[in-house]
Design a protein around this motif. Structure first.
Motif, PDB file in Angstrom:
ATOM      1  N   GLU A  88       0.809  -1.222   0.000  1.00 24.63           N
ATOM      2  CA  GLU A  88       0.000   0.000   0.000  1.00 24.63           C
ATOM      3  C   GLU A  88       0.844   1.275   0.000  1.00 24.63           C
ATOM      4  OE1 GLU A  88      -0.278  -2.618   2.082  1.00 24.63           O
ATOM      5  OE2 GLU A  88      -0.789  -1.962   4.127  1.00 24.63           O
ATOM      6  N   ASP A  89       2.162   1.144   0.124  1.00 21.64           N
ATOM      7  CA  ASP A  89       3.047   2.298  -0.011  1.00 21.64           C
ATOM      8  C   ASP A  89       3.355   2.604  -1.481  1.00 21.64           C
ATOM      9  OD1 ASP A  89       4.854   1.076   2.832  1.00 21.64           O
ATOM     10  OD2 ASP A  89       3.417   2.738   2.797  1.00 21.64           O
ATOM     11  N   THR A  90       2.908   1.750  -2.373  1.00 16.99           N
ATOM     12  CA  THR A  90       3.137   1.960  -3.801  1.00 16.99           C
ATOM     13  C   THR A  90       2.481   3.253  -4.262  1.00 16.99           C
ATOM     14  OG1 THR A  90       3.322  -0.400  -4.280  1.00 16.99           O
ATOM     15  CG2 THR A  90       2.686   1.051  -6.110  1.00 16.99           C
ATOM     16  N   ALA A  91       3.273   4.122  -4.870  1.00 14.89           N
ATOM     17  CA  ALA A  91       2.783   5.436  -5.296  1.00 14.89           C
ATOM     18  C   ALA A  91       3.912   6.180  -6.000  1.00 14.89           C
ATOM     19  CB  ALA A  91       2.302   6.251  -4.096  1.00 14.89           C
ATOM     20  N   VAL A  92       3.543   7.306  -6.583  1.00 18.02           N
ATOM     21  CA  VAL A  92       4.546   8.261  -7.037  1.00 18.02           C
ATOM     22  C   VAL A  92       4.810   9.208  -5.865  1.00 18.02           C
ATOM     23  CG1 VAL A  92       5.154  10.069  -8.676  1.00 18.02           C
ATOM     24  CG2 VAL A  92       3.793   8.098  -9.431  1.00 18.02           C
ATOM     25  N   TYR A  93       6.063   9.360  -5.512  1.00 20.93           N
ATOM     26  CA  TYR A  93       6.449  10.196  -4.377  1.00 20.93           C
ATOM     27  C   TYR A  93       7.007  11.516  -4.889  1.00 20.93           C
ATOM     28  CZ  TYR A  93       5.710   6.416  -1.079  1.00 20.93           C
ATOM     29  OH  TYR A  93       5.133   5.434  -0.297  1.00 20.93           O
ATOM     30  N   TYR A  94       6.508  12.607  -4.291  1.00 23.40           N
ATOM     31  CA  TYR A  94       6.876  13.946  -4.727  1.00 23.40           C
ATOM     32  C   TYR A  94       7.561  14.714  -3.595  1.00 23.40           C
ATOM     33  CZ  TYR A  94       3.581  13.163  -8.561  1.00 23.40           C
ATOM     34  OH  TYR A  94       2.928  12.663  -9.657  1.00 23.40           O
ATOM     35  N   CYS A  95       8.612  15.402  -3.945  1.00 21.61           N
ATOM     36  CA  CYS A  95       9.264  16.320  -3.021  1.00 21.61           C
ATOM     37  C   CYS A  95       8.563  17.679  -3.114  1.00 21.61           C
ATOM     38  CB  CYS A  95      10.727  16.451  -3.422  1.00 21.61           C
ATOM     39  SG  CYS A  95      11.730  17.482  -2.342  1.00 21.61           S
ATOM     40  N   HIS A  96       8.443  18.347  -1.973  1.00 23.55           N
ATOM     41  CA  HIS A  96       7.710  19.619  -1.910  1.00 23.55           C
ATOM     42  C   HIS A  96       8.457  20.595  -1.013  1.00 23.55           C
ATOM     43  CE1 HIS A  96       4.564  22.219   0.028  1.00 23.55           C
ATOM     44  NE2 HIS A  96       4.282  22.425  -1.251  1.00 23.55           N
ATOM     45  N   ALA A  97       8.468  21.844  -1.403  1.00 27.38           N
ATOM     46  CA  ALA A  97       9.084  22.895  -0.586  1.00 27.38           C
ATOM     47  C   ALA A  97       8.142  24.087  -0.498  1.00 27.38           C
ATOM     48  CB  ALA A  97      10.404  23.330  -1.185  1.00 27.38           C
ATOM     49  N   VAL A  98       8.140  24.704   0.672  1.00 22.16           N
ATOM     50  CA  VAL A  98       7.409  25.957   0.861  1.00 22.16           C
ATOM     51  C   VAL A  98       8.434  27.052   1.123  1.00 22.16           C
ATOM     52  CG1 VAL A  98       5.741  27.240   2.221  1.00 22.16           C
ATOM     53  CG2 VAL A  98       5.389  24.791   1.792  1.00 22.16           C
ATOM     54  N   SER A  99       8.361  28.090   0.304  1.00 17.46           N
ATOM     55  CA  SER A  99       9.299  29.199   0.405  1.00 17.46           C
ATOM     56  C   SER A  99       8.538  30.462   0.753  1.00 17.46           C
ATOM     57  CB  SER A  99      10.012  29.370  -0.944  1.00 17.46           C
ATOM     58  OG  SER A  99      10.747  30.569  -0.990  1.00 17.46           O
ATOM     59  N   PHE A 100       9.114  31.272   1.622  1.00 17.71           N
ATOM     60  CA  PHE A 100       8.473  32.519   2.018  1.00 17.71           C
ATOM     61  C   PHE A 100       9.142  33.699   1.332  1.00 17.71           C
ATOM     62  CE2 PHE A 100       6.105  35.441   4.442  1.00 17.71           C
ATOM     63  CZ  PHE A 100       6.945  36.470   4.843  1.00 17.71           C
ATOM     64  N   SER A 101       8.312  34.535   0.722  1.00 12.94           N
ATOM     65  CA  SER A 101       8.822  35.735   0.060  1.00 12.94           C
ATOM     66  C   SER A 101       8.627  36.941   0.962  1.00 12.94           C
ATOM     67  CB  SER A 101       8.089  35.972  -1.266  1.00 12.94           C
ATOM     68  OG  SER A 101       8.419  37.255  -1.776  1.00 12.94           O
ATOM     69  N   SER A 102       9.739  37.562   1.354  1.00 13.28           N
ATOM     70  CA  SER A 102       9.641  38.770   2.167  1.00 13.28           C
ATOM     71  C   SER A 102       9.232  39.971   1.327  1.00 13.28           C
ATOM     72  CB  SER A 102      10.977  39.047   2.862  1.00 13.28           C
ATOM     73  OG  SER A 102      12.002  39.174   1.907  1.00 13.28           O
ATOM     74  N   TYR A 103       9.228  39.793   0.007  1.00 16.26           N
ATOM     75  CA  TYR A 103       8.841  40.883  -0.891  1.00 16.26           C
ATOM     76  C   TYR A 103       7.331  41.108  -0.863  1.00 16.26           C
ATOM     77  CZ  TYR A 103       8.074  43.454  -5.217  1.00 16.26           C
ATOM     78  OH  TYR A 103       7.678  44.385  -6.137  1.00 16.26           O
ATOM     79  N   ASP A 104       6.572  39.987  -1.021  1.00 15.86           N
ATOM     80  CA  ASP A 104       5.111  40.127  -1.010  1.00 15.86           C
ATOM     81  C   ASP A 104       4.453  39.377   0.149  1.00 15.86           C
ATOM     82  OD1 ASP A 104       4.521  37.755  -3.764  1.00 15.86           O
ATOM     83  OD2 ASP A 104       5.391  37.522  -1.765  1.00 15.86           O
ATOM     84  N   LEU A 105       5.296  38.917   1.084  1.00 12.26           N
ATOM     85  CA  LEU A 105       4.805  38.247   2.302  1.00 12.26           C
ATOM     86  C   LEU A 105       3.913  37.067   1.958  1.00 12.26           C
ATOM     87  CD1 LEU A 105       4.030  41.374   4.518  1.00 12.26           C
ATOM     88  CD2 LEU A 105       6.171  40.104   4.274  1.00 12.26           C
ATOM     89  N   SER A 106       4.295  36.336   0.929  1.00 11.13           N
ATOM     90  CA  SER A 106       3.498  35.192   0.499  1.00 11.13           C
ATOM     91  C   SER A 106       4.346  33.920   0.516  1.00 11.13           C
ATOM     92  CB  SER A 106       2.963  35.409  -0.920  1.00 11.13           C
ATOM     93  OG  SER A 106       2.108  36.526  -0.964  1.00 11.13           O
ATOM     94  N   ASP A 107       3.651  32.802   0.673  1.00 10.79           N
ATOM     95  CA  ASP A 107       4.285  31.501   0.554  1.00 10.79           C
ATOM     96  C   ASP A 107       4.204  31.024  -0.890  1.00 10.79           C
ATOM     97  OD1 ASP A 107       3.195  30.123   3.766  1.00 10.79           O
ATOM     98  OD2 ASP A 107       4.901  31.405   3.229  1.00 10.79           O
ATOM     99  N   TYR A 108       5.263  30.365  -1.314  1.00  6.17           N
ATOM    100  CA  TYR A 108       5.297  29.792  -2.658  1.00  6.17           C
ATOM    101  C   TYR A 108       5.597  28.300  -2.543  1.00  6.17           C
ATOM    102  CZ  TYR A 108       5.155  34.459  -4.594  1.00  6.17           C
ATOM    103  OH  TYR A 108       4.749  35.723  -4.930  1.00  6.17           O
ATOM    104  N   ASN A 109       4.929  27.527  -3.371  1.00  4.12           N
ATOM    105  CA  ASN A 109       5.076  26.078  -3.356  1.00  4.12           C
ATOM    106  C   ASN A 109       5.894  25.603  -4.551  1.00  4.12           C
ATOM    107  OD1 ASN A 109       3.198  24.922  -1.125  1.00  4.12           O
ATOM    108  ND2 ASN A 109       2.027  26.539  -2.111  1.00  4.12           N
ATOM    109  N   TYR A 110       6.780  24.657  -4.279  1.00  5.53           N
ATOM    110  CA  TYR A 110       7.603  24.047  -5.323  1.00  5.53           C
ATOM    111  C   TYR A 110       7.412  22.539  -5.264  1.00  5.53           C
ATOM    112  CZ  TYR A 110      10.041  28.555  -5.399  1.00  5.53           C
ATOM    113  OH  TYR A 110      10.335  29.887  -5.491  1.00  5.53           O
ATOM    114  N   TRP A 111       7.365  21.915  -6.447  1.00  2.35           N
ATOM    115  CA  TRP A 111       7.177  20.466  -6.544  1.00  2.35           C
ATOM    116  C   TRP A 111       8.244  19.855  -7.433  1.00  2.35           C
ATOM    117  CZ3 TRP A 111       3.642  17.919  -3.641  1.00  2.35           C
ATOM    118  CH2 TRP A 111       2.597  18.658  -3.083  1.00  2.35           C
ATOM    119  N   GLY A 112       8.647  18.641  -7.047  1.00  2.00           N
ATOM    120  CA  GLY A 112       9.494  17.869  -7.921  1.00  2.00           C
ATOM    121  C   GLY A 112       8.655  17.133  -8.952  1.00  2.00           C
TER     122      GLY A 112
END
Length: 121
Positions: A88-112
């Motif tokens: 049941e662990d069979t799947a596509v596994y994705y790396c994810h990052a959350v980055s904070f921008s001090s310019y617009d005070l927003s979070d940005y998401n990145y995916w592999g």
């Protein structure tokens, strides 16, 4: 070059182990947290494990005690050690990052791009 590049997926028998690694581009600024998600065929993407900048970790109930997330700031990688794997662990596994921008005070998401993990019974 992609921002997040996963490696380490493959085919393993039930009870075996795999280690996934995610190389994080240094062009991503101010990362708040890193995580691994997975998506099995026909199912929604789900969080597997997350690690914050403070080192706090959290895991899906289904993987607690079997998976370990770790981060190497020197190498700029985040790994997922997976032990006692189940079909049941069979799947596509994705790396994810959350980055904070001090310019617009927003979070940005990145995916592999994802890496396939297949566990045979």
């Amino acid at each position: 070059q992609a921002d997040l590049v996963e490696s380490g997926g493959g085919l393993v028998q039930a009870g075996g182990s795999l280690r996934l690694s995610c190389a994080v581009s240094r062009s991503i600024p101010s990362i708040k947290s890193m995580a691994w998600y997975r998506q099995a065929a026909g199912k929604q993407r789900e969080l597997v494990a997350r690690i914050t900048n403070a080192g706090t970790t959290n895991y899906a109930d289904s993987v607690k005690g079997r998976f370990t997330i770790s981060r190497d700031n020197g190498k700029n990688t985040v790994d997922l050690q997976m032990n006692s794997l189940k079909p049941e662990d069979t799947a596509v596994y994705y790396c994810h990052a959350v980055s904070f921008s001090s310019y617009d005070l927003s979070d940005y998401n990145y995916w592999g791009q994802g890496t396939q993990v297949t566990v045979s019974s």
